[in-house]
Design an enzyme around this catalytic site. Structure first.
Site, PDB file in Angstrom:
ATOM      1  N   ASP A 174       4.825   6.531   5.649  1.00  0.00           N
ATOM      2  CA  ASP A 174       4.459   5.142   5.401  1.00  0.00           C
ATOM      3  C   ASP A 174       3.855   4.553   6.670  1.00  0.00           C
ATOM      4  O   ASP A 174       4.353   4.770   7.779  1.00  0.00           O
ATOM      5  CB  ASP A 174       5.696   4.338   4.982  1.00  0.00           C
ATOM      6  CG  ASP A 174       5.322   3.006   4.340  1.00  0.00           C
ATOM      7  OD1 ASP A 174       5.547   2.834   3.132  1.00  0.00           O
ATOM      8  OD2 ASP A 174       4.789   2.125   5.066  1.00  0.00           O
ATOM      9  N   HIS A 220       9.667   5.989  -2.358  1.00  0.00           N
ATOM     10  CA  HIS A 220       9.940   5.832  -0.924  1.00  0.00           C
ATOM     11  C   HIS A 220      11.163   6.684  -0.586  1.00  0.00           C
ATOM     12  O   HIS A 220      12.198   6.566  -1.247  1.00  0.00           O
ATOM     13  CB  HIS A 220      10.305   4.383  -0.583  1.00  0.00           C
ATOM     14  CG  HIS A 220       9.220   3.378  -0.804  1.00  0.00           C
ATOM     15  ND1 HIS A 220       8.500   2.822   0.236  1.00  0.00           N
ATOM     16  CD2 HIS A 220       8.738   2.815  -1.926  1.00  0.00           C
ATOM     17  CE1 HIS A 220       7.632   1.948  -0.251  1.00  0.00           C
ATOM     18  NE2 HIS A 220       7.750   1.921  -1.564  1.00  0.00           N
ATOM     19  N   HIS A 243       4.789   5.689  -6.582  1.00  0.00           N
ATOM     20  CA  HIS A 243       5.260   6.403  -5.399  1.00  0.00           C
ATOM     21  C   HIS A 243       6.742   6.164  -5.195  1.00  0.00           C
ATOM     22  O   HIS A 243       7.270   5.109  -5.540  1.00  0.00           O
ATOM     23  CB  HIS A 243       4.471   5.971  -4.146  1.00  0.00           C
ATOM     24  CG  HIS A 243       4.465   4.502  -3.919  1.00  0.00           C
ATOM     25  ND1 HIS A 243       3.643   3.644  -4.608  1.00  0.00           N
ATOM     26  CD2 HIS A 243       5.206   3.717  -3.087  1.00  0.00           C
ATOM     27  CE1 HIS A 243       3.872   2.396  -4.211  1.00  0.00           C
ATOM     28  NE2 HIS A 243       4.820   2.419  -3.302  1.00  0.00           N
ATOM     29  N   GLU A 255       3.327  -3.196  -3.856  1.00  0.00           N
ATOM     30  CA  GLU A 255       2.043  -3.577  -3.249  1.00  0.00           C
ATOM     31  C   GLU A 255       0.924  -2.665  -3.700  1.00  0.00           C
ATOM     32  O   GLU A 255      -0.228  -3.084  -3.780  1.00  0.00           O
ATOM     33  CB  GLU A 255       2.123  -3.467  -1.712  1.00  0.00           C
ATOM     34  CG  GLU A 255       2.949  -4.541  -1.053  1.00  0.00           C
ATOM     35  CD  GLU A 255       3.133  -4.266   0.444  1.00  0.00           C
ATOM     36  OE1 GLU A 255       2.532  -3.305   0.969  1.00  0.00           O
ATOM     37  OE2 GLU A 255       3.900  -5.015   1.061  1.00  0.00           O
TER      38      GLU A 255
HETATM   39  P1  AMP Z   1       5.222  -0.626  -2.504  1.00  0.00           P
HETATM   40  O1  AMP Z   1       5.559  -1.986  -1.986  1.00  0.00           O
HETATM   41  O2  AMP Z   1       6.402   0.062  -3.146  1.00  0.00           O
HETATM   42  O3  AMP Z   1       3.983  -0.629  -3.372  1.00  0.00           O
HETATM   43  O4  AMP Z   1       4.947   0.250  -1.220  1.00  0.00           O
HETATM   44  C1  AMP Z   1       3.676   0.450  -0.688  1.00  0.00           C
HETATM   45  C2  AMP Z   1       3.889   1.087   0.658  1.00  0.00           C
HETATM   46  O5  AMP Z   1       2.668   1.693   1.067  1.00  0.00           O
HETATM   47  C3  AMP Z   1       4.279   0.104   1.758  1.00  0.00           C
HETATM   48  O6  AMP Z   1       5.535   0.511   2.316  1.00  0.00           O
HETATM   49  C4  AMP Z   1       3.134   0.196   2.764  1.00  0.00           C
HETATM   50  O7  AMP Z   1       3.573   0.109   4.107  1.00  0.00           O
HETATM   51  C5  AMP Z   1       2.560   1.560   2.458  1.00  0.00           C
HETATM   52  N1  AMP Z   1       1.139   1.731   2.778  1.00  0.00           N
HETATM   53  C6  AMP Z   1       0.131   0.877   2.522  1.00  0.00           C
HETATM   54  N2  AMP Z   1      -1.046   1.392   2.923  1.00  0.00           N
HETATM   55  C7  AMP Z   1      -0.769   2.613   3.442  1.00  0.00           C
HETATM   56  C8  AMP Z   1      -1.540   3.658   4.025  1.00  0.00           C
HETATM   57  N3  AMP Z   1      -2.869   3.533   4.168  1.00  0.00           N
HETATM   58  N4  AMP Z   1      -0.919   4.768   4.449  1.00  0.00           N
HETATM   59  C9  AMP Z   1       0.425   4.899   4.326  1.00  0.00           C
HETATM   60  N5  AMP Z   1       1.217   3.962   3.771  1.00  0.00           N
HETATM   61  C10 AMP Z   1       0.637   2.834   3.341  1.00  0.00           C
END
Ligand code: AMP
Ligand code: ZN
Length: 114
Positions: free
Chosen positions: A30, A102, A100, A95
């Site tokens: 992440d 975590h 995915h 977001e």
């Molecule tokens: P969610 O809120 O469950 O959709 O998690 C999205 C996650 O993706 C967040 O923890 C972000 O920090 C992570 N994220 C966003 N853009 C990137 C990226 N380019 N590479 C790696 N992680 C990312």
């Protein structure tokens, strides 16, 4: 599907620090880690959220958990413990609308989560 960040990463159009990949599933760090170990595990197939999973996706979902187990071992948190989280829609804080998982570890977690 307009500009999915994770599909961009999967196509190699954006960088990511991969820790595991196979035919169906990838795992990378992440970009904004919330724990010493914070890895995202996702299918190559674009599924927006758990609201769109179908019975045909159960294999992918099982593979995601198996990869989580492998990543926990690779990252050295299998014994100390870790948390697996999938956010769905606004109230969860999702977001990125590409399913995915975590994997968070390397520190003591609190419960209930925020
Ligand atoms: P969610 O809120 O469950 O959709 O998690 C999205 C996650 O993706 C967040 O923890 C972000 O920090 C992570 N994220 C966003 N853009 C990137 C990226 N380019 N590479 C790696 N992680 C990312
Ligand atoms: Zn996508």
């Amino acid at each position: 599907m307009l500009e999915c960040v994770f599909c961009n990463i999967l196509r190699g159009e954006m960088p990511a620090e991969f820790v595991y990949e196979d035919e169906q599933i990838v795992a990378f760090r992440d970009i904004n880690p919330q724990a010493p170990v914070h890895v995202l595990i996702l299918p190559r197939k674009h599924i927006p959220s758990t609201n769109q999973i179908t019975p045909g996706d159960v294999g992918i979902l099982g593979e995601m958990i198996l990869v989580a187990r492998k990543v926990a071992e690779i990252e050295g948190v299998a014994d100390s413990g870790y948390r697996l989280v999938i956010n769905c829609n606004e109230d969860s804080g999702q977001e990125i609308y590409h399913l995915h998982l975590h994997l968070l570890g390397g520190r003591r977690m609190t419960w209930p989560p925020g």
